[in-house]
Motif scaffolding. Structure first.
Motif, short mmCIF file in Angstrom:
data_model
loop_
_atom_site.label_atom_id
_atom_site.label_comp_id
_atom_site.label_asym_id
_atom_site.label_seq_id
_atom_site.Cartn_x
_atom_site.Cartn_y
_atom_site.Cartn_z
N GLU A 44 0.83 -1.20 0.00
CA GLU A 44 0.00 0.00 0.00
C GLU A 44 0.87 1.25 0.00
O GLU A 44 0.61 2.20 -0.75
CB GLU A 44 -0.93 -0.02 1.23
N ARG A 48 1.02 4.16 -2.79
CA ARG A 48 0.76 5.59 -2.49
C ARG A 48 1.92 6.45 -2.98
O ARG A 48 1.72 7.56 -3.47
CB ARG A 48 0.54 5.79 -0.99
N GLU A 51 1.40 6.84 -6.57
CA GLU A 51 0.29 7.77 -6.85
C GLU A 51 0.70 9.23 -6.65
O GLU A 51 0.18 10.12 -7.29
CB GLU A 51 -0.92 7.42 -5.96
N LYS A 52 1.66 9.44 -5.71
CA LYS A 52 2.14 10.81 -5.47
C LYS A 52 3.19 11.22 -6.49
O LYS A 52 3.75 12.32 -6.41
CB LYS A 52 2.77 10.91 -4.06
N ASN A 181 -0.45 2.74 7.41
CA ASN A 181 -1.58 3.02 6.51
C ASN A 181 -2.61 1.91 6.64
O ASN A 181 -2.37 0.92 7.32
CB ASN A 181 -1.11 3.13 5.05
#
Ligand code: AMP
Length: 249
Positions: A44, A48, A51-52, A181
């Motif tokens: 995860e 992330r 995605e950033k 997370n």
């Protein structure tokens, strides 16, 4: 930044473990297996970071039997780009896992390896630390926050009575704690897409690693059964029992 995420196939955390009758280990026949929860957190976090716009590629790796492909497909469905299965039926110990990961790091040159802090089957809590030592890289263990800070990674760790913040030069090794997370569930379309993503298979010998176990499990036994509790009728009786029977006050 390329990220390598090692994911382990373990007995599902919801399963009630049964010890084999000969006490040589735990029963694995017909038991539900899943991705180690701390590895899910690692996947995860890598997703992330992608995605950033910080990560460019995520490679999931598992060392284990052919069925560990399912664990890798889960990582791919969560957002990893490709996967590598280092296939072996041997129960691979943390040092051998770390050596295999080191060989893969030499091949793939990731900037970050993000692992679970611990596998819930062996409770070893060794692989990330051993890998950092073999690579000569910095390590941020039990991370509860991971941030990019210029060219470095800022890692927050939960320690007794507070938080510790580390600045790590890349490349580095990070291991994940529970509160980093909450892993996403893979959606059905992503599960379907994951079937098309590349999954390479190799053997430990292809990476020059001998996985012969060095540790012998002598005996596994269940914890002693707890005695049934009783109901007391009032506080006086409770205090009396604590004082005179349990002798704890
Ligand atoms: P451990 O040191 O066994 O508690 O495992 C810590 C972490 O190392 C796990 O959460 C995984 O990220 C990684 N790891 C350990 N064993 C394996 C394996 N067989 N395959 C892939 N990753 C592993």
């Amino acid at each position: 930044m390329k990220i390598l995420v090692p994911v382990k196939r373990v007995v599902d955390f919801n399963v009630k473990i049964r010890v084999k009758s000969d006490q040589s280990g735990i029963e694995l026949a017909n038991v539900k297996m899943s991705m180690n929860p701390f590895c899910e957190i690692a996947v995860e976090e890598a997703v992330r970071l992608k995605e950033k716009g910080i990560a460019t590629e995520i490679i999931a790796v598992s060392i284990g039997p052919q069925q560990a492909q399912e664990t890798l497909r889960t990582a791919l469905a969560m957002g990893a780009d490709r996967a590598i299965l280092v296939q072996t039926d041997v129960n691979v110990e943390p040092l051998a896992v770390a050596k295999i990961l080191k060989a893969l790091v030499d091949k793939e040159t990731p900037q970050l390896v993000i692992l679970g802090k611990q596998s819930i089957d062996g409770d070893n809590n060794q692989t990330g630390q051993m890998l950092a030592a073999l690579l000569g890289w910095g390590q941020g263990t039990f991370a509860s926050k991971v941030e990019k800070d210029g060219d470095d990674l800022k890692i927050t760790r939960e320690i007794d009575g507070g938080l510790e913040t580390l600045d790590l030069k890349l490349p580095c090794v990070v291991t994940t704690d529970l509160r980093l997370n909450e892993p996403r569930y893979a959606s059905l379309p992503n599960i379907m897409k994951a079937k098309q993503k590349p999954l390479a298979t190799m053997a430990p010998a292809d990476l020059g690693v001998d996985v012969t176990p060095r540790v012998v499990t002598l005996k596994v036994s269940e914890p002693p059964k707890r005695k049934a509790g009783i109901k007391v009728k009032d506080v006086t009786e409770l205090v009396d029992k604590l004082k005179n029977e349990a002798k704890v006050i």
